[in-house]
Each structure stands twice: as C-alpha cells, then as structure tokens.
Write an enzyme that holds these catalytic residues in place. Sequence first.
Site, short mmCIF file in Angstrom:
data_model
loop_
_atom_site.label_atom_id
_atom_site.label_comp_id
_atom_site.label_asym_id
_atom_site.label_seq_id
_atom_site.Cartn_x
_atom_site.Cartn_y
_atom_site.Cartn_z
N GLY A 1 0.88 -1.21 0.10
CA GLY A 1 0.18 0.22 -0.01
C GLY A 1 0.89 1.26 0.07
N GLU B 1 4.52 -10.97 -6.39
CA GLU B 1 3.46 -11.16 -7.25
C GLU B 1 3.75 -10.29 -8.75
OE1 GLU B 1 3.83 -9.03 -4.78
OE2 GLU B 1 2.57 -7.12 -5.15
N VAL C 1 -16.28 -11.07 -25.53
CA VAL C 1 -15.91 -12.40 -24.90
C VAL C 1 -16.93 -12.66 -23.64
CG1 VAL C 1 -14.18 -13.70 -23.85
CG2 VAL C 1 -13.66 -11.66 -25.33
N ASP C 2 -17.08 -11.60 -22.93
CA ASP C 2 -18.12 -11.67 -21.60
C ASP C 2 -19.15 -12.08 -21.95
OD1 ASP C 2 -15.71 -10.82 -20.73
OD2 ASP C 2 -16.41 -8.66 -20.26
N SER D 1 -23.59 -9.54 -26.99
CA SER D 1 -22.87 -8.33 -27.72
C SER D 1 -21.78 -9.05 -28.84
CB SER D 1 -22.23 -7.59 -26.91
OG SER D 1 -20.88 -8.13 -26.36
N GLY D 2 -21.51 -10.49 -28.62
CA GLY D 2 -20.64 -10.93 -29.63
C GLY D 2 -19.23 -10.89 -28.67
N CYS E 1 5.54 -6.25 1.47
CA CYS E 1 5.66 -4.69 1.55
C CYS E 1 5.08 -4.01 2.61
CB CYS E 1 5.45 -3.91 0.23
SG CYS E 1 6.32 -2.61 -0.14
N TYR E 2 3.91 -3.12 2.37
CA TYR E 2 3.38 -2.57 3.42
C TYR E 2 2.92 -3.50 4.56
CZ TYR E 2 0.09 0.45 6.13
OH TYR E 2 -0.40 1.19 7.09
N LYS F 1 -10.51 -11.56 -16.19
CA LYS F 1 -10.87 -11.75 -17.76
C LYS F 1 -10.08 -12.94 -18.31
CE LYS F 1 -12.09 -9.40 -21.52
NZ LYS F 1 -13.24 -8.70 -21.69
N HIS G 1 8.07 -7.69 -3.76
CA HIS G 1 6.75 -8.05 -4.40
C HIS G 1 6.89 -9.28 -5.15
CE1 HIS G 1 4.48 -4.24 -3.27
NE2 HIS G 1 5.69 -3.67 -3.57
#
Length: 517
Positions: A59, A176, A231-232, A228-229, A86-87, A373, A174
Amino acid sequence: MPDSLHQEQVLILDFGSQTTQLIARRVRESHVYCEIHPFNMPLEAIKNFKPKGIILSGGPSSVHDEGAPLADPKIFELGVPLLGICYGMQLLAHQLGGVVEKAQRREYGPASIDIDLQGDIFHEIEKEGVRVWMSHGDRILKLPPSFKAMAHSDNSPAAAMGDPHRHLYGVQFHPEVAHTPCGKDILENFLFRICGCRPAWTMKSFVESAIGSLRNKIGNDHVICALSGGVDSSVVAVLLHEAIGTQLHCIFVNNGLLRKGEAETVQRVFRDHFEINLIYIDASAEFLDRLKGVSDPERKRKIIGNLFIEVFEREAAGIEDARYLAQGTLYPDVIESVSFKGPSATIKTHHNVGGLPEKMKLELIEPLRELFKDEVRLVGRELGLPERIIMRHPFPGPGLAIRMIGELSPENLEILREADAVIQEEIEASGWYEHVWQSFAVLLPVRSVGVMGDERTYDQVIALRAVESVDAMTADWARLPYEVLAKISNRIINEVKGVNRVVYDISSKPPSTIEWE
Ligand code: XMP
C-alpha cells in the site's frame, strides 16, 4: 456460487497497492481461489470467510502516517497462516512489537537478496543473488519478538521475516510482479506448504460447479441475455445454455454500427453451432435515423445507449416468464477495494445496459462475477467457444459511431467498415493480433488531394489506431513493422473507394485516449 466450491480459499486484505489484483491473479493461477477485501473487513466476516491463509497487500502508506490503515490485531491470533507483502510486512512488524523506520533512501526497482533462512516460504529458492522487485520507503529496524530475519538485501537487513511457529511471514519485496522471477514459487510455498491449500481451483471445476448452481438458482424460470458478440457476454450465454438450455433467450441487437460480418458471425456461432435461442433484431435503420445530424460524441453515446435499452425492452417484453437478466460482470468490477485507481478507464465505458434490470423488474444473474478476464477466456475455451471469440479485442458499445468523427452517414459507415475489415485481416495475418489490445480504423472528417492513374482525387483519410495495453488505463501505440503498415495502407487505398490517404496514430494514452471520440 455455493460455499462448497471454495472449500479452500485465501483472503487478500487490500491496503491500497496497485498490485493487489496481481496478487489475486497469481494465487488463482496457482489454482487456489482467493478474494480481495478491504483491509478493514470486520473480524466476524473474516472468520466466516474461513480463509486457509491471509495475504496483506502492499500500500502507499507508511505505518507512521496519521490514519494509516491497520489490520485488526486479532487476525494475527486466528491461527491462520499470514503473509504480509511490502506495507503488509511493515504492518506485521509494527503491530506485533517491532520497529519500522524511514530508510535512508527509498528502495525502488530491481534488487538482489540473499536468503538467510531457507525452507518454508523459501523452500527450494536459491540462497544468494535472488532477483526481486522492491518498492518501499520504510524498512524494518527491529523485528517483532519471536520473528527471525529470513533474507536481507544491501538496503534492508530484513528483506523477509517469519515466525514459523505462528505461520506468520512477511516479505519486503513484491513476489506477485514479473520482475521477481521466483515470486510464483514463493507464493506457492506459502499456499501449499504453509497454508496447506490444494490446487483445486480450475476452470473445469468452475464450469461444473457454476452449471450446478445456476440450475439450482434458476429452476424452471427463464433468463434473458444481451449478447454482444464480445468475450464476456458470449461466455455467459454458452455457460447458461449448458445449464438451462431452452430456458435461455439471447437477444442480439444489430445497431448498424457493427464491424463487417459481425451480425452473421454471431448468428452462425450461437444459433447454428450452439443451438441457442437467439433473437436477432436488425435495428440499424432506427439507430441511424436517431443519429442523423448528431456529431457530439457524448450525445451519440447517449442516443445509442438509450435506444439500445428501448429496443431491448421491446423485444424482451415478448419473452414471457422471464425472471432474470444475465450480465457479464467480472471480478474487477465488483472488488470493493481501497486500491489506487488511476485516471478511470470507465469515464466513457459506461455499462451499456446500465439501468436495464431495475427498469425491467428482472433479477440480475452474473455468473462471471468471481472471475478475472483471463479466467473468463479459459472458461470460454472449456465450453468450446471458437478461439476468434475468446481472444477477441474489446469493441466499444457505441461501435463505429465513435470512430467516425462528426456526423454519421450510411456511405461513411460503409467506408469505415471496409477499412476496418482490412485492418483486422492484416493484423491477424501478420501475427500481431494477440500483441495488440485493439486495432481499428477511424474515419477523419478531412479530404485531401491524391492522384489515381491520371486523375486527381479529393478523398477521405483513414487513421489507423493500434495500441498495446494491459487494462486500457494506459496504452502505447504498437510498433507495427513497416511492412504491415505498408500492406494495410496499400490495401485500404486500393480497395476502399473514397479513401486516398492512410495515417498512423502514434500517440499514447495518456495524454491521448484509445478511441478518438
Ligand atoms: P479510451 O478511448 O477512453 O478507451 O482510451 C478505453 C477503452 O474503453 C473502450 N471504450 C468504450 N467501451 N462504451 C464501451 O463499451 C464506450 O462508450 C466506450 N468508449 C471507449 C475503448 O474501446 C477502450 O478499450
């Protein structure tokens, strides 16, 4: 989702780092389900969550700042393994009786650490010269009682610390981010060796369990889905179709602002291949009529959004027994986070069907609201959606209308559609499709002089836009090879009547935006 899906879940408490979502994605990539919650999540809620492990994110604060976000100290006594990043590590030190001080100099960027205590989170990690990514101002001067330093760097005598007996750990760097090459191993050591998680979170398990819980929830009711065509919504549709078959009714509205072949592809894939109930509405004439004489981009957006709702409502009213409206909301939209949010990408990206469920008195169903996603794409693959849909670039709801500066006309739409089709074909053929976030044509309200054969032309200009990005918040123009640019330009000028000039947009976001309007 039923609780049983997440028999094992990890809790990430967010202290506002820009990389909190990245921590969650890394944990999920290791096939452990996790959720991000604000740092001040009430203790009772934390207990109910039954985490197998807790990760405290980084953070922007210093533990010495007035009003610095702190953890509820009782979480250190839950007996749940905990990793502070970290924080998060400084907080652990600060709240458990150690001393955190301002470092002489801020440590930012690549650093090298040596491991002093191998095993545990550093199981099978090299002992010396481990490359990590640092980004901190404060550092730990005195460890809390019962903690040991597990690693050091030139600037941080305690680059990692741990109290293995209580399963409490902290890393100053970090793990990640991609710049910490062994970060995935360190996180997995925490997840698998310290928390005892199993790698059970897979998209196959998600699909199986989602189908079961959707069936339970929906029962014999009917569901409407705005397809809508993209991906989601495509993944939502196919997932629901697996779960409830003919009780699903998809509505696809052709607003006349779609790319070439789009309406045909959607019908072929969803109606012909998946055999989904698909209501196809060609409302192009209505949309173009409403947009006549309008050149302000925000007015175009409003008109398109409102008319979409009108058309959709009209069609949906014909579907009796509908109780639910399905929407492709994703996890990043629902995280209640304290995170830094840069210049919002959502300024223009309003939800295009916002307000629909309330107006129509339908209940919302959001089967993807737990997913990132990249996980949605994996689910799509699991369900057999064609790769073209899974890897598709985002396309704005208002479509080609915001890529045609000024007023729309059917002739200009045709030019834009043809030019865009050339770009899509060439970007795909060159192998650049997966490297760019979006690539498209913009039709400029400019005429310029050219020669074709012996004739002078006075035709329109197409701007080619191709950008690289990870989240659309920032973007840089793609360094497409000259050959690809040449091919696109040649083809557009030769094949698209009415265009005699192509220019390449070399602006980044910020200060420009991805779309032109
Ligand atoms: P900008 O132009 O703001 O775009 O850099 C960022 C991302 O958002 C998309 N975009 C939209 N999507 N409705 C949408 O559904 C909109 O009105 C809209 N405007 C921009 C854009 O394509 C890019 O991916």
